[in-house]
Design an enzyme around this catalytic site. Structure first.
Site, mmCIF file in Angstrom:
data_model
loop_
_atom_site.group_PDB
_atom_site.id
_atom_site.type_symbol
_atom_site.label_atom_id
_atom_site.label_comp_id
_atom_site.label_asym_id
_atom_site.label_seq_id
_atom_site.Cartn_x
_atom_site.Cartn_y
_atom_site.Cartn_z
ATOM 1 N N ILE A 189 0.881 -1.170 0.000
ATOM 2 C CA ILE A 189 0.000 0.000 0.000
ATOM 3 C C ILE A 189 0.913 1.212 0.000
ATOM 4 C CG2 ILE A 189 -1.650 1.314 1.403
ATOM 5 C CD1 ILE A 189 -2.772 -1.421 2.322
ATOM 6 N N LEU A 190 0.608 2.188 -0.837
ATOM 7 C CA LEU A 190 1.521 3.326 -1.021
ATOM 8 C C LEU A 190 1.040 4.547 -0.243
ATOM 9 C CD1 LEU A 190 1.831 2.863 -4.866
ATOM 10 C CD2 LEU A 190 3.456 2.091 -3.128
ATOM 11 N N ASN A 243 0.026 0.689 -12.474
ATOM 12 C CA ASN A 243 -0.057 -0.548 -11.689
ATOM 13 C C ASN A 243 -0.855 -1.584 -12.465
ATOM 14 O OD1 ASN A 243 0.033 -2.268 -9.332
ATOM 15 N ND2 ASN A 243 -2.097 -1.697 -8.936
ATOM 16 N N HIS A 245 -3.162 -4.881 -12.123
ATOM 17 C CA HIS A 245 -4.002 -5.492 -11.086
ATOM 18 C C HIS A 245 -4.842 -6.614 -11.693
ATOM 19 C CE1 HIS A 245 -6.156 -5.736 -7.302
ATOM 20 N NE2 HIS A 245 -7.273 -5.794 -7.997
ATOM 21 N N SER A 281 -6.298 -5.285 -15.229
ATOM 22 C CA SER A 281 -6.354 -3.848 -15.551
ATOM 23 C C SER A 281 -4.995 -3.215 -15.318
ATOM 24 C CB SER A 281 -7.356 -3.138 -14.623
ATOM 25 O OG SER A 281 -8.623 -3.733 -14.665
ATOM 26 N N THR A 312 -3.094 6.545 -8.171
ATOM 27 C CA THR A 312 -3.424 7.733 -7.390
ATOM 28 C C THR A 312 -3.532 7.280 -5.935
ATOM 29 O OG1 THR A 312 -5.768 7.344 -7.756
ATOM 30 C CG2 THR A 312 -4.691 8.861 -9.278
ATOM 31 N N ASP A 334 -5.503 0.524 -5.352
ATOM 32 C CA ASP A 334 -5.913 0.066 -6.686
ATOM 33 C C ASP A 334 -6.926 1.015 -7.337
ATOM 34 O OD1 ASP A 334 -4.240 -2.195 -6.548
ATOM 35 O OD2 ASP A 334 -5.750 -3.285 -5.413
ATOM 36 N N GLU A 376 -2.014 -11.137 -18.764
ATOM 37 C CA GLU A 376 -1.442 -9.972 -18.066
ATOM 38 C C GLU A 376 -0.131 -9.558 -18.737
ATOM 39 O OE1 GLU A 376 -2.663 -9.602 -13.515
ATOM 40 O OE2 GLU A 376 -1.136 -11.108 -13.842
HETATM 41 C C1 GAR Z 1 0.152 -10.229 -11.050
HETATM 42 O O1 GAR Z 1 -0.893 -11.155 -11.199
HETATM 43 C C2 GAR Z 1 -0.420 -8.847 -10.775
HETATM 44 O O2 GAR Z 1 -1.644 -8.619 -11.422
HETATM 45 C C3 GAR Z 1 -0.601 -8.893 -9.278
HETATM 46 O O3 GAR Z 1 0.526 -9.557 -8.804
HETATM 47 C C4 GAR Z 1 0.942 -10.526 -9.773
HETATM 48 C C5 GAR Z 1 2.430 -10.408 -9.962
HETATM 49 O O4 GAR Z 1 2.923 -11.483 -10.707
HETATM 50 N N1 GAR Z 1 -0.696 -7.581 -8.721
HETATM 51 C C6 GAR Z 1 -1.496 -7.258 -7.719
HETATM 52 O O5 GAR Z 1 -2.213 -8.057 -7.156
HETATM 53 C C7 GAR Z 1 -1.455 -5.795 -7.295
HETATM 54 N N2 GAR Z 1 -2.591 -5.450 -6.517
HETATM 55 P P1 GAR Z 1 4.466 -11.542 -11.104
HETATM 56 O O6 GAR Z 1 5.265 -11.276 -9.826
HETATM 57 O O7 GAR Z 1 4.667 -12.928 -11.606
HETATM 58 O O8 GAR Z 1 4.709 -10.496 -12.152
#
Ligand code: GAR
Length: 221
Positions: free
Chosen positions: A96-97, A111, A113, A140, A145, A149, A178
């Site tokens: 959390i930022l 970011n 997500h 997404s 901001t 998320d 992703e």
């Molecule tokens: C990804 O699925 C990304 O969407 C999620 O963490 C994973 C990272 O995977 N991010 C979040 O949940 C942020 N809220 P990776 O370490 O293999 O790139």
């Protein structure tokens, strides 16, 4: 590492498969990006190895070494500024930022997500999708901001939820999507086609009313 036009920093906390996807896309010249810095808040993050292999500078800035969120974020911000990164990419950075941090990088921090925001901010997105009985989910990319998320959504990719899906199967199918979404979105930044203005996303100078949607061929509708 190939010298791309846009300088970026990538922040990770774990596996770093999205970082690896960016590095691979640069290596195959699909992406004109120069990753000048990787930051991890966890020394044991497996993704650090991807940066090391690609000879990208890595800073491990462990949150456990700081008395509070503000001071940790300030240390991260200092490294990011010194790196000269123009774009900050949160790719599995599970922190959390602080408001100061998000304000400092306003309009130049994105970011990834694993949900169709604004649905399912926070953790455990796959189980929450399944519990709700949704017939689709996705991922997404948004400008960061203040607020978890939140921030205007730039682009999304959708994934159907199939009968018999569990959190693991959803995660396994969403992962490659992703990667494609991140590469295609960062490519738009490399081409300077995306900008941020007053809580809105501009694509080619026009405010978008809906997030850009990634098609199966890896391009945007
Ligand atoms: C990804 O699925 C990304 O969407 C999620 O963490 C994973 C990272 O995977 N991010 C979040 O949940 C942020 N809220 P990776 O370490 O293999 O790139």
């Amino acid at each position: 590492m190939k010298q791309g036009f846009l300088k970026a920093a990538v922040l990770i906390s774990g596996t770093g498969s999205n970082l690896k996807a960016l590095i691979d896309a640069i290596g195959t010249t699909r992406l004109d990006l120069n990753i000048v810095q990787v930051v991890s808040n966890r020394a044991e993050a497996a993704g650090i190895a991807h940066a090391t292999t690609a000879a990208i500078p890595v800073s491990v800035i462990s949150h456990a070494d700081f008395p509070d969120r503000q001071s940790h974020d300030a240390a991260v911000a200092k490294v990011l500024e010194q790196s000269g990164a123009e774009l900050i990419i949160l790719a599995g950075y599970m922190r959390i930022l602080s408001e100061d941090f998000t304000r400092h990088f306003s309009g130049r921090m994105i970011n990834l997500h694993p949900s169709l925001l604004p649905l399912y901010k926070g953790l455990d997105t796959y189980n929450r999708v399944l519990e709700s009985g949704d017939n689709e989910t996705g991922a997404s990319i948004h400008f960061v901001t203040a607020g978890l998320d939140s921030g205007p959504v730039i682009a999304q990719v959708k994934l159907p939820v199939l009968p018999g899906d569990d959190a693991d199967s959803l995660k396994a199918r969403l992962g490659p999507l992703e990667h494609k979404l991140l590469i295609a979105t960062v490519d738009l930044f490399c081409k300077r086609e995306i900008t941020y203005r007053q809580d809105a996303v501009l694509f080619l100078g026009e405010i978008i009313k809906q997030p850009l949607q990634l098609k199966p061929d890896g391009r945007f509708i």
